[in-house]
Structure formats: C-alpha cells, structure tokens
Design an enzyme around this catalytic site. Structure first.
Site, PDB file in Angstrom:
ATOM      1  N   SER A  36     -38.765 -41.122 -52.652  1.00 40.85           N
ATOM      2  CA  SER A  36     -38.048 -41.301 -53.906  1.00 40.85           C
ATOM      3  C   SER A  36     -38.173 -40.087 -54.806  1.00 40.85           C
ATOM      4  CB  SER A  36     -38.613 -42.539 -54.626  1.00 40.85           C
ATOM      5  OG  SER A  36     -38.321 -42.506 -56.000  1.00 40.85           O
ATOM      6  N   TRP A  86     -37.507 -40.196 -57.851  1.00 41.04           N
ATOM      7  CA  TRP A  86     -38.123 -40.737 -59.070  1.00 41.04           C
ATOM      8  C   TRP A  86     -39.636 -40.577 -59.001  1.00 41.04           C
ATOM      9  CZ3 TRP A  86     -41.743 -43.723 -61.199  1.00 41.04           C
ATOM     10  CH2 TRP A  86     -41.553 -44.237 -62.488  1.00 41.04           C
ATOM     11  N   ASP A 135     -34.679 -38.256 -50.729  1.00 42.11           N
ATOM     12  CA  ASP A 135     -33.830 -38.192 -51.916  1.00 42.11           C
ATOM     13  C   ASP A 135     -33.750 -36.744 -52.398  1.00 42.11           C
ATOM     14  OD1 ASP A 135     -32.568 -38.532 -54.330  1.00 42.11           O
ATOM     15  OD2 ASP A 135     -34.052 -39.892 -55.186  1.00 42.11           O
ATOM     16  N   CYS A 179     -31.875 -41.236 -63.994  1.00 42.53           N
ATOM     17  CA  CYS A 179     -32.226 -42.318 -63.073  1.00 42.53           C
ATOM     18  C   CYS A 179     -31.034 -43.256 -62.940  1.00 42.53           C
ATOM     19  CB  CYS A 179     -33.450 -43.072 -63.606  1.00 42.53           C
ATOM     20  SG  CYS A 179     -33.835 -44.562 -62.660  1.00 42.53           S
ATOM     21  N   GLY A 180     -30.829 -43.771 -61.744  1.00 44.77           N
ATOM     22  CA  GLY A 180     -29.706 -44.657 -61.498  1.00 44.77           C
ATOM     23  C   GLY A 180     -29.703 -45.911 -62.333  1.00 44.77           C
ATOM     24  N   HIS A 181     -30.833 -46.259 -62.934  1.00 45.50           N
ATOM     25  CA  HIS A 181     -30.921 -47.477 -63.733  1.00 45.50           C
ATOM     26  C   HIS A 181     -31.111 -47.174 -65.213  1.00 45.50           C
ATOM     27  CE1 HIS A 181     -30.795 -50.085 -60.257  1.00 45.50           C
ATOM     28  NE2 HIS A 181     -31.563 -49.207 -59.652  1.00 45.50           N
ATOM     29  N   ASN A 201     -30.766 -50.278 -52.512  1.00 44.96           N
ATOM     30  CA  ASN A 201     -31.976 -50.149 -53.301  1.00 44.96           C
ATOM     31  C   ASN A 201     -32.368 -51.505 -53.875  1.00 44.96           C
ATOM     32  OD1 ASN A 201     -34.023 -49.486 -55.071  1.00 44.96           O
ATOM     33  ND2 ASN A 201     -32.735 -48.275 -56.443  1.00 44.96           N
ATOM     34  N   ASN A 202     -33.362 -52.152 -53.249  1.00 51.72           N
ATOM     35  CA  ASN A 202     -33.929 -53.394 -53.789  1.00 51.72           C
ATOM     36  C   ASN A 202     -34.878 -52.984 -54.924  1.00 51.72           C
ATOM     37  OD1 ASN A 202     -33.511 -55.843 -51.498  1.00 51.72           O
ATOM     38  ND2 ASN A 202     -33.304 -53.756 -50.744  1.00 51.72           N
ATOM     39  N   THR A 246     -37.464 -48.601 -53.835  1.00 48.23           N
ATOM     40  CA  THR A 246     -37.693 -47.216 -54.211  1.00 48.23           C
ATOM     41  C   THR A 246     -39.120 -46.941 -54.676  1.00 48.23           C
ATOM     42  OG1 THR A 246     -36.678 -47.858 -56.310  1.00 48.23           O
ATOM     43  CG2 THR A 246     -35.353 -46.514 -54.804  1.00 48.23           C
TER      44      THR A 246
END
Length: 535
Positions: free
Chosen positions: A102, A104, A182, A220-222, A380-381, A453
C-alpha cells in the site's frame, strides 16, 4: 520456475566432484543444500515467475469465480512473512494468496520524512525498497524451512526416513508469492512513471497498480479533493508501465488500472478533442458549464467550449481546476474502465468506492462488461469503511423495504453500531453478510482479487495497545504471556522461537559447512529457545 530435484543436483555435483567435495574441502551435500535454499537468483526472476502465477490464477477465476485471490497490505517484510506462514499453516499452500503493498502505508510508516498522508509526498524509492525487503523476508523463510529439512535429513537413521525428507525437500512450496505494488499516480509524468515502474519490477513486483489522479495533487482514495487526469494522459502512464515490463522481460506483467472518478469531482485540464466521440470528447462532456448570455457574458481570461451546437463556459474554480457535473461519477467510472481496458492494455480494474455495497459495484461491472466481457477487478475491502455500520444499515434498509421490521425496531444511523445489537437478528445477519462479502463480490461483481489495504497498520496499533494496557496496568508479565506467548505456542506460530525465526540455526549450519567441529554455534544446550517444543 522449474527447479532441479535433490537427486538431480546431487548427481550433477557428484559428477563434477567425484571425491564428494571441492578442492577447498566444501562438501557436495552442503552445496546441494545452499542451491536448494536459494529459491531465486534475483528479484527480477521473482517478478517473471510471479507474473505467470497471477496469469494462471486469472484464468482459473475466469473458469470458476470461487477461485478468487486475496491479500493483506503489509508494511514490512516481517508482516508479509508471518502472513504467508499463517496461510501455509491454515491451508497447507500459499496458492491464491498475494501480498499487497500500500502506498498509503509507505507514506504513513515507511519513509524518512515521518508520518505522512497519502499524497505522494514520500520519496519514491521507498516503494521499491519495501518490495525488495518483503521478498528478502519471504526468501529467508524458505531458507530457514529448508535448512530445518536438511537437519532432519542428516539425522534420519533409515532409508525410508531419508526418502520421506527428500520428498519433503523436493515438494517444498516457496513462501514467495505475487506482490501487487501501488505506484500511486506514477510520481510524475509518463517518463517518471516508466522509470519508477522499472525499479519496482526489478525489486520483484509482477503487478503494478496505478490510479488516474493528478500526480502532484494526489489524495487518498477515501478523502475529498481528488483531481483526475484526462483518459489519454492515464493511458500514456499505463503504456509506460507496460513498456517497463516488456523491457525487463516480464512479458506477463499485470497492470491494475484504478479509477477514483466515483469520488473525484475535479479535473486539472481540458483535453483537446480531435473528433466527435473520441476519448477527450467523452471526458469533456461531463464538465460543469454555464451558458453564455447577456446576463453572463464572456469575461477577460475566461474559456469557452463548443458543445451540443453552442458555446458554453466551463466552470473554473479559484485554483484553476474544473469541476464535473454533479452525480456523474458512476458514469465516468464506467467510461474510465472501458478506456483503460480497450485503449490502455490494463489487465485488471480497481474501482475506488465510498461504501462496501455489492449491488453498487456489480451494477457498474455489468455496464463495463457490455464492452469488455472478461473485465475483472481488484477490490479494496478498505478499513476506511465502517463495515459494521454499513452492513447493518444495508440489512435494516432491505428489511424495512420488505416489511420484515418496523422503523422503530432498530435505530437509524450511528446508534446501530452499538454492541447492544451484536447478538440481535439484524446484527447476526450483517455479520453473515460480512463473512460472505468477498465470495459474493467475486461471484456477482467480477472481483478476481480481494485485498485489505491497511490491516497491518490497524492490527499493530490494536495489538500494541492491548499489550500496553495490560503490561503497564495491573497484569504486568501476565499480559505478555497471556496475550502473546501462550497464543504463539498454542497456534504453532514459529516466531515464538524468535532466534530460529531470524536465522540463528541457519547461521549455525553455515558455520558447520565451513568450520566443521571448530564452529562456534548458538544452538547449544545453553540456548533458551530449547524451552520451546519443536515445531
């Protein structure tokens, strides 16, 4: 990679050294052991081999969706090593298990500049360094395990015992598994992406995951504030990754094209359309625009685009970014995915979602598969989801719609998260859906690979908190023994013998190889690891 058997290697070396040893007194048997312990000559060999493993797994999934693959995100080689060892103890094989790397966690935990957010601010070499570290740890797990087998071979007293151990040596399954790495948004332009991709591949990565955000504005994707690039720009980076694989001879290298468009409402530039319906035109059509009129005339420095037979002004923010129309994320995701597969040569897709909803993802994949029937996803869980609350809310909404419950039976919102509802019918149903979530999403939504992740980030925080609360509280040593050591022993976790885990016995074996009876070994009667039963 096809490897020679114990008998083949021994015969080959015995023919070369008829006396059973080299001129310098090195035993043929010792050379055989070291050659078999060395599971790969280089990490580039790992990338080539693991790419083939992934391709075979993808074909198996196409034939049977129950054969999906899984990984956990690991931020150190030791985390990855212990995960793979756990899987081997559980399943007896590592098949279908990968390691996820990851970005992240590299940003947050593995860079020289401290804990950083997931915004591509960390040094790019940190990603390649972690890949190399993970494979060093996995290869060392091979070395330790095979060394143990050779110790058993030396202590075997009958031909039957020797045959059994040799069969175990020849049938040994490596701890080395594919890594999905990633690469963020490529850390720069397409050339920078290509150069970094080569370093990741040389470190062992057989699979690169790249996202369609602007590299210097990556989030970040979130998180909010995500900015996507035009599809032609992203396709160029996909091609850069493919060229890196091809140049290094990793012909089966796998590329995961991630789209963040579901949560990204901005773009940095307006691409130039060469013909109606081309990639640029399909991207531009989603821009938020304003009509040009007497009440809203063109002003100095403003832009206009020609759409649907007339000029309009694309809305431009104070920072120069262009917003998309509201509620267009889903349609843009579908178009992104089709473009990445058909024009960018991507092998797998990644759709970054804001909630874990099987129906939502399955609906998007169904649209994509109208154009690309064999489209497959990694999913991505994510720990960014409140899984308990999301699944409970989904069950509550469904049961309300079906008339199975009344609104007053279960609260709406965060109160449904309370432990009071753990053992209720709704709580148990939500947990059952959690248990089968990966199976469902793989069967219904084309998810070939399920990953989490950031699990080892959260696991480390929780485990250290758990031990610290007891050790620095009332339990003292009982906290360590109860929460750590007893569980290691009872579960058969090899790390309980920590000296052995990091290669102490491996070192003793090598000392014996070169020093014989003169070897100063660590594994004698005074070694406290003898207090632990053999594995």
């Amino acid at each position: 990679m096809t490897r020679k058997t114990y008998a083949e290697l021994r015969a080959e070396l015995s023919a070369r050294y008829p006396s059973g040893q080299t001129a310098g007194g090195v035993s043929v048997d010792d050379i055989v052991q070291l050659k078999l312990q060395n599971s790969y000559d280089t990490h580039l060999d790992i990338a080539r081999d693991m790419a083939g493993v992934m391709r075979a797994d993808m074909a198996a999934y196409d034939a049977d969706t129950s054969k999906f693959t899984q990984s956990l995100g690991c931020w150190s080689g030791f985390h990855a090593q212990q995960m793979i060892k756990a899987v081997k103890r559980l399943r007896g094989t590592t098949k279908g298990t990968y390691v996820y790397l990851s970005g992240w966690m590299v940003a947050g935990l593995r860079n020289r500049w401290g804990h950083l957010p997931d915004q591509s601010m960390h040094e790019k070499t940190a990603v390649a360094d972690l890949i190399a570290e993970i494979y060093t740890s996995l290869r060392q797990a091979d070395e330790v395990a095979i060394n143990d087998l050779f110790k058993a071979l030396k202590s075997a007293t009958t031909e039957d015992e020797r045959a059994q151990v040799i069969a175990a040596i020849d049938g040994f399954e490596s701890h080395v598994v594919p890594i999905i790495a990633d690469i963020d948004a490529g850390f720069g332009n397409e050339h920078a992406t290509y150069l970094l991709a080569k370093e990741l591949i040389k470190a062992g990565a057989c699979c690169l995951q790249i996202e369609n955000q602007v590299s210097d504005a990556k989030q970040c994707g979130h998180q909010d504030g995500k900015v996507t690039v035009p599809r032609e720009d992203f396709i160029e980076k996909l091609r850069a990754c493919r060229l890196a694989f091809e140049e290094l001879g990793v012909d089966d290298g796998v590329i995961v094209a991630r789209t963040d468009s579901l949560g990204a409402g901005l773009t940095q530039k307006i691409p130039v359309s060469q013909a109606p319906g081309d990639l640029a035109a399909e991207y531009i059509k989603w821009l938020r625009t304003e009509p040009i009129s007497d009440a809203n005339p063109m002003a100095e420095g403003e832009l206009a685009i020609f759409q649907n037979g007339q000029f309009a002004k694309p809305v431009r923010l104070a920072n120069g970014l262009f917003p998309f129309k509201e509620n267009t994320g889903r349609a843009r995701v579908i178009e992104d995915c089709i473009a990445s597969l058909k024009h960018g040569g991507a092998d797998l897709l990644w759709i970054e979602t804001d909630t874990p909803n099987v129906d939502e993802i399955a609906g998007m994949v169904a649209e994509i598969r109208k154009e690309v029937p064999d489209a497959k996803l990694t999913y991505n869980n994510s720990p960014s989801f409140n899984w308990t609350l999301n699944l409970r809310n989904q069950v509550r909404a469904q049961w309300l719609a079906e008339g199975r419950i009344a609104a007053a039976d279960y609260p709406e919102g965060v109160d449904l998260m309370k432990a009071d509802y753990d053992a209720t019918e709704l709580g148990l149903e939500a947990d059952a859906r959690l248990q089968r979530f990966q199976t469902d999403i793989s069967a219904r939504a084309g998810v070939f690979h399920n990953l989490i992740t950031l699990p080892t980030f959260h696991l480390t925080a929780k485990s250290v908190d758990e031990l610290s609360r007891g050790y620095f509280g009332d339990e003292k040593m009982l906290a360590y023994v109860k929460t750590v050591q007893r569980e290691e022993i009872r579960r058969g976790i090899s790390a309980v013998k920590h000296q052995h885990e990091v290669g102490s016995d491996l070192g003793d074996t090598f000392k014996e190889m070169v020093s014989g009876e003169r070897a100063l070994k660590a594994g004698g009667t005074a070694n406290t690891m003898n207090q632990f039963a053999a594995e």
